[in-house]
Design a protein around this motif. Structure first.
Motif, PDB file in Angstrom:
ATOM      1  N   VAL A 120      43.286  52.993  44.437  1.00  0.00           N
ATOM      2  CA  VAL A 120      42.353  52.029  43.861  1.00  0.00           C
ATOM      3  C   VAL A 120      43.051  51.250  42.750  1.00  0.00           C
ATOM      4  O   VAL A 120      43.733  51.834  41.914  1.00  0.00           O
ATOM      5  CB  VAL A 120      41.104  52.744  43.301  1.00  0.00           C
ATOM      6  N   THR A 121      42.866  49.943  42.752  1.00  0.00           N
ATOM      7  CA  THR A 121      43.312  49.097  41.660  1.00  0.00           C
ATOM      8  C   THR A 121      42.084  48.673  40.879  1.00  0.00           C
ATOM      9  O   THR A 121      41.080  48.270  41.469  1.00  0.00           O
ATOM     10  CB  THR A 121      44.066  47.853  42.181  1.00  0.00           C
ATOM     11  N   VAL A 122      42.156  48.788  39.549  1.00  0.00           N
ATOM     12  CA  VAL A 122      41.045  48.408  38.672  1.00  0.00           C
ATOM     13  C   VAL A 122      41.509  47.204  37.858  1.00  0.00           C
ATOM     14  O   VAL A 122      42.620  47.209  37.325  1.00  0.00           O
ATOM     15  CB  VAL A 122      40.645  49.573  37.741  1.00  0.00           C
ATOM     16  N   GLN A 123      40.632  46.180  37.768  1.00  0.00           N
ATOM     17  CA  GLN A 123      41.006  44.947  37.089  1.00  0.00           C
ATOM     18  C   GLN A 123      39.859  44.411  36.235  1.00  0.00           C
ATOM     19  O   GLN A 123      38.695  44.718  36.488  1.00  0.00           O
ATOM     20  CB  GLN A 123      41.362  43.852  38.109  1.00  0.00           C
ATOM     21  N   VAL A 124      40.218  43.586  35.260  1.00  0.00           N
ATOM     22  CA  VAL A 124      39.280  42.711  34.570  1.00  0.00           C
ATOM     23  C   VAL A 124      39.641  41.310  35.026  1.00  0.00           C
ATOM     24  O   VAL A 124      40.794  40.893  34.909  1.00  0.00           O
ATOM     25  CB  VAL A 124      39.396  42.840  33.034  1.00  0.00           C
ATOM     26  N   ARG A 125      38.640  40.600  35.612  1.00  0.00           N
ATOM     27  CA  ARG A 125      38.906  39.279  36.179  1.00  0.00           C
ATOM     28  C   ARG A 125      37.972  38.242  35.590  1.00  0.00           C
ATOM     29  O   ARG A 125      36.858  38.548  35.169  1.00  0.00           O
ATOM     30  CB  ARG A 125      38.724  39.329  37.697  1.00  0.00           C
ATOM     31  N   LEU A 126      38.425  37.005  35.584  1.00  0.00           N
ATOM     32  CA  LEU A 126      37.604  35.879  35.167  1.00  0.00           C
ATOM     33  C   LEU A 126      36.454  35.702  36.146  1.00  0.00           C
ATOM     34  O   LEU A 126      36.578  36.043  37.330  1.00  0.00           O
ATOM     35  CB  LEU A 126      38.444  34.603  35.138  1.00  0.00           C
ATOM     36  N   SER A 127      35.338  35.149  35.650  1.00  0.00           N
ATOM     37  CA  SER A 127      34.182  34.959  36.506  1.00  0.00           C
ATOM     38  C   SER A 127      33.364  33.760  36.027  1.00  0.00           C
ATOM     39  O   SER A 127      33.308  33.474  34.834  1.00  0.00           O
ATOM     40  CB  SER A 127      33.312  36.220  36.482  1.00  0.00           C
ATOM     41  N   ASN A 128      32.733  33.082  36.976  1.00  0.00           N
ATOM     42  CA  ASN A 128      31.754  32.053  36.666  1.00  0.00           C
ATOM     43  C   ASN A 128      30.400  32.643  37.027  1.00  0.00           C
ATOM     44  O   ASN A 128      30.117  32.879  38.202  1.00  0.00           O
ATOM     45  CB  ASN A 128      32.027  30.772  37.452  1.00  0.00           C
ATOM     46  N   SER A 129      29.563  32.910  36.022  1.00  0.00           N
ATOM     47  CA  SER A 129      28.299  33.608  36.261  1.00  0.00           C
ATOM     48  C   SER A 129      27.296  32.762  37.050  1.00  0.00           C
ATOM     49  O   SER A 129      26.388  33.309  37.668  1.00  0.00           O
ATOM     50  CB  SER A 129      27.679  34.053  34.934  1.00  0.00           C
ATOM     51  N   LYS A 130      27.444  31.457  37.039  1.00  0.00           N
ATOM     52  CA  LYS A 130      26.507  30.590  37.763  1.00  0.00           C
ATOM     53  C   LYS A 130      26.879  30.475  39.242  1.00  0.00           C
ATOM     54  O   LYS A 130      26.033  30.600  40.113  1.00  0.00           O
ATOM     55  CB  LYS A 130      26.456  29.210  37.109  1.00  0.00           C
ATOM     56  N   THR A 131      28.157  30.243  39.522  1.00  0.00           N
ATOM     57  CA  THR A 131      28.599  30.072  40.910  1.00  0.00           C
ATOM     58  C   THR A 131      29.001  31.391  41.567  1.00  0.00           C
ATOM     59  O   THR A 131      29.244  31.433  42.765  1.00  0.00           O
ATOM     60  CB  THR A 131      29.803  29.113  40.990  1.00  0.00           C
ATOM     61  N   LYS A 132      29.126  32.453  40.757  1.00  0.00           N
ATOM     62  CA  LYS A 132      29.573  33.780  41.221  1.00  0.00           C
ATOM     63  C   LYS A 132      31.029  33.763  41.690  1.00  0.00           C
ATOM     64  O   LYS A 132      31.475  34.670  42.388  1.00  0.00           O
ATOM     65  CB  LYS A 132      28.685  34.339  42.335  1.00  0.00           C
ATOM     66  N   LYS A 133      31.771  32.717  41.301  1.00  0.00           N
ATOM     67  CA  LYS A 133      33.175  32.621  41.678  1.00  0.00           C
ATOM     68  C   LYS A 133      33.988  33.596  40.830  1.00  0.00           C
ATOM     69  O   LYS A 133      33.874  33.621  39.618  1.00  0.00           O
ATOM     70  CB  LYS A 133      33.697  31.206  41.475  1.00  0.00           C
ATOM     71  N   LEU A 134      34.802  34.386  41.493  1.00  0.00           N
ATOM     72  CA  LEU A 134      35.676  35.343  40.829  1.00  0.00           C
ATOM     73  C   LEU A 134      37.052  34.720  40.675  1.00  0.00           C
ATOM     74  O   LEU A 134      37.601  34.171  41.625  1.00  0.00           O
ATOM     75  CB  LEU A 134      35.763  36.624  41.659  1.00  0.00           C
ATOM     76  N   GLY A 135      37.589  34.796  39.477  1.00  0.00           N
ATOM     77  CA  GLY A 135      38.885  34.194  39.187  1.00  0.00           C
ATOM     78  C   GLY A 135      40.008  35.209  39.212  1.00  0.00           C
ATOM     79  O   GLY A 135      39.872  36.325  39.709  1.00  0.00           O
TER      80      GLY A 135
END
Length: 150
Positions: free
Chosen positions: A123-138
């Motif tokens: 398992v890889t665990v990450q903290v990623r950017l996100s757009n809460s409105k579009t649900k796009k994961l960066g």
């Protein structure tokens, strides 16, 4: 002759029944390190352990993340928050929102996910950017593999 048979049995034991397993022992903690080495103050930690939920059911795995000194998400483009993201390559992934604390300049981001039933291998665990409105994961900002969980 006895020594040869004993040696063969000894070697066969380690080949057929390896002493190390890929599974982690829980609970454990995992230091999340920045992808961009210029983010020298950005760090995180993931706590991974079995949790018993109500109503009583079988135990699930929890991943809780705390991340500090992250850049403002908007400094990377059209992002307004961070998400925890964990995955087993080519099998399954989990994503969950991280919430900022009310600190003004550099909030602490934290969140958890309690419903993992998969075996925690590779398992890889990450903290990623996100757009809460579009649900796009960066892109990933912090990351590490569960093999380093202690």
């Amino acid at each position: 002759m006895k020594q040869i048979v004993l040696a063969i049995l000894f070697i066969a034991t380690f080949v057929v029944y390896p002493s190390q397993t890929n599974a982690i022992s829980m609970p454990c903690s995992l230091i999340l390190k920045p992808i961009d080495k210029s983010l020298i103050n950005s760090k995180g930690i993931a706590l991974i352990y079995k949790v018993q939920l109500n109503p009583p059911s079988f135990a699930r795995t929890n991943i809780s993340i705390l991340a500090v000194h992250l850049p403002k998400p908007s400094s990377y483009g059209n992002y307004d928050s961070y998400e925890g993201f964990a995955f087993i390559p080519d099998e399954i992934s989990w994503r969950f929102r991280l919430y900022p604390t009310p600190e003004g300049v550099s909030p602490t981001w934290a969140g958890r996910f309690d419903l993992i039933t998969a075996e925690m291998r590779n398992v890889t665990v990450q903290v990623r950017l996100s757009n809460s409105k579009t649900k796009k994961l960066g892109t990933s900002i912090l990351t590490n593999n569960i093999e380093y969980c202690k």
